[in-house]
Design an enzyme around this catalytic site. Structure first.
Site, PDB file in Angstrom:
ATOM      1  N   CYS A 185      -2.589  -1.373   6.895  1.00  0.00           N
ATOM      2  CA  CYS A 185      -1.779  -1.686   5.628  1.00  0.00           C
ATOM      3  C   CYS A 185      -1.697  -2.009   4.173  1.00  0.00           C
ATOM      4  O   CYS A 185      -0.354  -0.926   5.244  1.00  0.00           O
ATOM      5  CB  CYS A 185      -4.056  -0.726   5.183  1.00  0.00           C
ATOM      6  SG  CYS A 185      -5.206  -1.028   5.956  1.00  0.00           S
TER       7      CYS A 185
ATOM      8  N   ASP B 274      -6.466   0.904  -0.095  1.00  0.00           N
ATOM      9  CA  ASP B 274      -6.469   0.150  -1.534  1.00  0.00           C
ATOM     10  C   ASP B 274      -7.402  -0.439  -1.585  1.00  0.00           C
ATOM     11  O   ASP B 274      -8.159   0.347  -3.709  1.00  0.00           O
ATOM     12  CB  ASP B 274      -5.764  -1.114  -1.504  1.00  0.00           C
ATOM     13  CG  ASP B 274      -3.986  -0.404  -1.321  1.00  0.00           C
ATOM     14  OD1 ASP B 274      -2.844   0.986  -1.333  1.00  0.00           O
ATOM     15  OD2 ASP B 274      -2.926  -1.625  -2.154  1.00  0.00           O
TER      16      ASP B 274
ATOM     17  N   LYS C  38       0.178  -0.283   1.834  1.00  0.00           N
ATOM     18  CA  LYS C  38       2.183   0.115   1.623  1.00  0.00           C
ATOM     19  C   LYS C  38       2.767   1.211   3.136  1.00  0.00           C
ATOM     20  O   LYS C  38       3.293   0.915   3.500  1.00  0.00           O
ATOM     21  CB  LYS C  38       1.764   1.308   0.714  1.00  0.00           C
ATOM     22  CG  LYS C  38       1.179   0.515  -0.571  1.00  0.00           C
ATOM     23  CD  LYS C  38       1.880  -0.498  -1.042  1.00  0.00           C
ATOM     24  CE  LYS C  38       0.989  -0.871  -2.205  1.00  0.00           C
ATOM     25  NZ  LYS C  38      -0.331  -1.445  -1.891  1.00  0.00           N
TER      26      LYS C  38
ATOM     27  N   SER D  90      -3.962  -7.416  -7.475  1.00  0.00           N
ATOM     28  CA  SER D  90      -4.054  -7.334  -6.023  1.00  0.00           C
ATOM     29  C   SER D  90      -3.249  -8.603  -4.963  1.00  0.00           C
ATOM     30  O   SER D  90      -3.748  -9.608  -6.003  1.00  0.00           O
ATOM     31  CB  SER D  90      -5.542  -6.608  -5.259  1.00  0.00           C
ATOM     32  OG  SER D  90      -5.632  -6.732  -3.840  1.00  0.00           O
TER      33      SER D  90
END
Length: 557
Positions: free
Chosen positions: A121, A80, A123, A470
Site C-alpha cells: 500500500c 490510508d 507509503k 489521494s
C-alpha cells in the site's frame, strides 16, 4: 566468496551469534547459505496487506528453491482509507520515513545479504524501497497485488466511488440503502484498492524502474499468478546476489527517467511525485520538478484507470500490463531498453513480444488520450516552488479556471462548508496548514474531493492545498503547494474572495494579488504553529523537508 552475513555466521568470534540462530531452529546448512531478509508488511488492519502472509511464504519458498535462507522481518503500514479524514492521516506520509529507517535497521543489524520487500500500500512501497536504496544491497520488490473492482448496480466500482457516494448521500442524491449498497460491494476482497491510486501507482513504477519483476504492478492479489510471481521474486534475489547487482545498479538516473515516462503514460497518482523525489534522493540522483514537466511534454497519456476513467487494475493486467505500456512508449524512443532489471534481464528483453491486448485499457501512442502526460507541475505567485495536479483526472473544462478563493485553515472546516452547501460553482477551495510541516504530516484529502464529485461539483470547483490529494481524487485537485503556509508561503496570505487563476496546460497558477499587496499582508502575518506538540509527529514537523524535495527527513546536503 565472502558474504555480508559472514559478519554474524562465520568464525570463532561469531559462535555466540550462531547459538542465537540455533535457538530459533536454523541449521548449520542454512547459515552457510546467503541470508535473505524478507521484509513483510503483513497485518490485519490493511486490506492490501491481509494476504501478505501468503505472499511472504511464497517468496520464502522461492529463496529456498534457489539456495538461500529466507528470514522474515516485519514492517508497519498505515491503511490510508481507514486513516482518511481524521488525525490518523497525519501519520501516513510520516510513516514512510519510519519504514525506510526500519528496513535499514533490520538489514544492517542482522547483516542480510539481500532483501525481498513485500509491501502493497501507499507509503509502504516507497518507504521500503527508500531503505533498500539507502543500503544499496541486492533487492527485489514483490507486492501483494491489486484488489479486484467491486460491482454496484451492474457497474464496476472502486474506493473512489465509495467516497463519492458519501457526497451523493449528503446531497440526497442517493438514500441510505444506496450508500449501504456501495459499502457492501465496493471492495470485494484483499489487495491494494483497484484503481490507479497511489499504491498501484508505486507498484507499477517499481516494475517500470526495474526493481520489481514484470507483473508486479498488475497481477491481481487473488490470482494464482501472484503466488507464482512471489516464488520467482524469491528466486530472483539469489540471481542478483550471484551477479552482485545491487539496488542502485537498478535504480539510477536512467531508470528513474523510464519510471517518469511510465508515470505519465499510466496517469499515476500525484503522490508518485513525492515518492519518486524521495527515492531519487536516497539513490543520490538529482531529480527536480522541472523534469516531471519535461517528461510530461513528450509522453502521451495512454491509460485512464479509475478515478480518471472506468477501467481498473485487472483490466490493465489483461491488456498486457506495465510491460505492454513500456513497449508502446519504446516506439517513441522514450525508454532506455539497455537497463538491468531485478530478474537479471534488460528492459528490452522483458518487453520482447509484449503488446496491447485491449485498447480499452491501454491506448496506442498513435491514438492516446492526450499527447502529454497524466501529471502536471505548475508554478506561480502562490506556488513559487511548484504544485502538482493529476491532469488526466481533470475535466477538460477545468484545465483553465478562474474563481474566488474560499479559504480554510484545515480539511475539517472545508468539508463542513462543502457538506453544508456553502461551496458553489466557480469557487476555488483553498485548504492550507496541511503541508508536511504545518499539518504536520501532509494529510491526503480524499474526503473534500470526493464530496465535490459526489455532489457533481467536480467540473465547476477547484481545490488547492499545501497538503496532498489521494490517488483516488479526481477533478481540479491541486496539491503539494510549496512553500507551504507554515513555511511563510504565499498560500498563507490568500484572503477570502481573492481571484485564483489556474492554467494547467500553461503550467501556471496565480492569485490576482500584486507582489506589493502580498508584502503588505506579510507584515502582519504570523504562520500558525503545528497543532501537534509532542511525540513522533512533532519531531517530524521539525525535521521534514518541503514537498518539492519529496518531504524526506533530515539533511538534504
Amino acid at each position: 566468496m565472502s558474504k555480508r552475513s559472514d559478519n554474524v555466521t562465520k568464525g570463532i568470534e561469531k559462535a555466540p551469534m550462531r547459538s542465537l540462530f540455533y535457538a530459533m531452529g536454523y541449521t548449520k546448512e542454512e547459515l552457510e547459505r546467503p541470508l535473505i531478509g524478507v521484509v513483510s508488511a503483513h497485518s490485519e488492519i490493511v486490506p492490501g496487506h491481509i494476504n501478505l502472509d501468503k505472499i511472504t511464504e511464497a517468496v520464502k519458498a522461492g529463496v529456498r528453491m534457489a539456495g538461500g535462507t529466507p528470514i522474515m522481518v516485519p514492517a508497519i503500514g498505515v491503511c490510508d482509507g481507514i486513516a482518511m479524514g481524521h488525525i490518523g492521516m497525519k501519520y501516513s506520509l510520516a510513516s514512510r520515513e519510519l519504514i525506510a529507517d526500519s528496513v535499514e535497521t533490520m538489514a544492517m543489524a542482522h547483516q542480510f545479504d539481500g532483501l525481498v520487500l513485500v509491501p502493497n500500500c501507499d507509503k509502504i512501497v516507497p518507504g521500503m524501497v527508500m531503505g533498500a536504496v539507502r543500503l544499496n544491497i541486492p533487492t527485489v520488490v514483490c507486492s501483494g497485488g491489486p484488489m479486484m473492482s467491486g460491482l454496484v448496480d451492474g457497474v464496476e466500482t472502486s474506493l473512489s466511488k465509495m467516497f463519492e457516494a458519501v457526497g451523493a448521500r449528503k446531497a440526497d442524491m442517493i438514500d441510505d440503502a444506496g450508500l449501504e449498497e456501495f459499502e457492501q460491494n465496493t471492495c470485494p476482497g484483499c489487495g491494494s484498492c483497484s484503481g490507479m491510486y497511489t499504491a498501484n501507482s508505486m507498484n507499477c513504477l517499481c516494475e517500470a524502474i526495474g526493481i520489481a519483476l514484470p507483473g508486479n504492478g498488475t497481477i491481481p492479489a487473488v490470482h494464482s499468478g501472484r503466488i507464482m510471481l512471489a516464488k520467482h521474486a524469491g528466486m530472483a534475489i539469489m540471481g542478483l546476489i550471484e551477479k552482485d547487482i545491487k539496488a542502485r545498479d537498478i535504480i539510477n538516473e536512467k531508470s528513474i527517467r523510464n519510471a517518469l515516462a511510465c508515470d505519465m503514460a499510466l496517469g499515476c497518482s500525484s503522490n508518485s511525485v513525492l515518492h519518486l523525489l524521495a527515492i531519487a534522493h536516497e539513490a543520490g540522483v538529482e531529480l527536480n520538478l522541472e523534469l516531471f514537466n519535461e517528461m510530461s511534454a513528450k509522453t502521451p497519456n495512454l491509460c485512464h484507470l479509475a478515478p480518471a476513467g472506468g477501467t481498473h487494475m485487472h483490466d490493465l493486467n489483461i491488456a498486457g500490463g506495465v510491460q505492454a505500456v513500456i513497449a508502446e512508449l519504446n516506439k517513441k524512443g522514450l525508454i532506455d531498453t539497455s537497463l538491468m532489471t531485478a530478474n537479471g534481464r534488460t528492459v528490452g528483453e522483458n518487453i520482447e513480444g509484449k503488446y496491447i491486448k485491449d485498447d480499452n485499457a491501454i491506448k496506442s501512442v498513435d491514438a492516446p488520450y492526450s499527447e502529454t502526460g497524466g501529471l502536471a507541475i505548475m508554478w506561480g505567485n502562490i506556488a513559487q516552488e511548484g504544485c502538482v495536479v493529476k491532469r488526466s483526472a481533470v475535466a477538460p473544462e477545468m484545465l483553465t479556471h478562474a474563481g474566488p478563493a474560499r479559504v480554510f485553515d484545515c480539511e475539517e472546516d472545508a468539508i463542513d462548508a462543502i457538506y453544508k452547501g456553502k461551496i458553489v460553482d466557480g469557487d476555488v477551495v483553498v485548504i492550507r496548514y496541511e503541508g508536511p510541516k504545518g499539518g504536520p504530516g501532509m494529510r491526503e484529502m480524499l474526503n473534500p474531493t470526493s464530496a465535490l464529485a459526489g455532489m457533481q461539483l467536480d467540473k465547476t470547483v477547484a481545490l488547492i492545498t499545501d497538503g496532498r490529494f489521494s490517488g483516488a481524487s479526481r477533478g481540479a485537485s491541486i496539491g503539494h503547494v510549496c512553500p507551504e503556509a507554515a513555511s511563510d508561503g504565499n498560500i498563507g496570505l490568500i484572503q477570502e474572495g481573492d481571484i485564483i487563476e489556474i492554467d494547467i496546460p500553461g503550467a501556471k497558477i496565480n492569485a490576482k494579488v500584486s507582489d506589493e499587496e502580498f508584502d503588505e499582508r506579510r507584515k502582519t502575518y504570523v504562520p500558525r504553529e503545528p497543532n501537534v506538540k509532542s511525540g513522533w509527529l512533532y519531531r517530524y514537523s521539525k525535521m521534514v523537508a518541503p514537498s518539492s524535495k519529496g518531504a524526506v527527513m533530515g539533511d538534504l546536503t
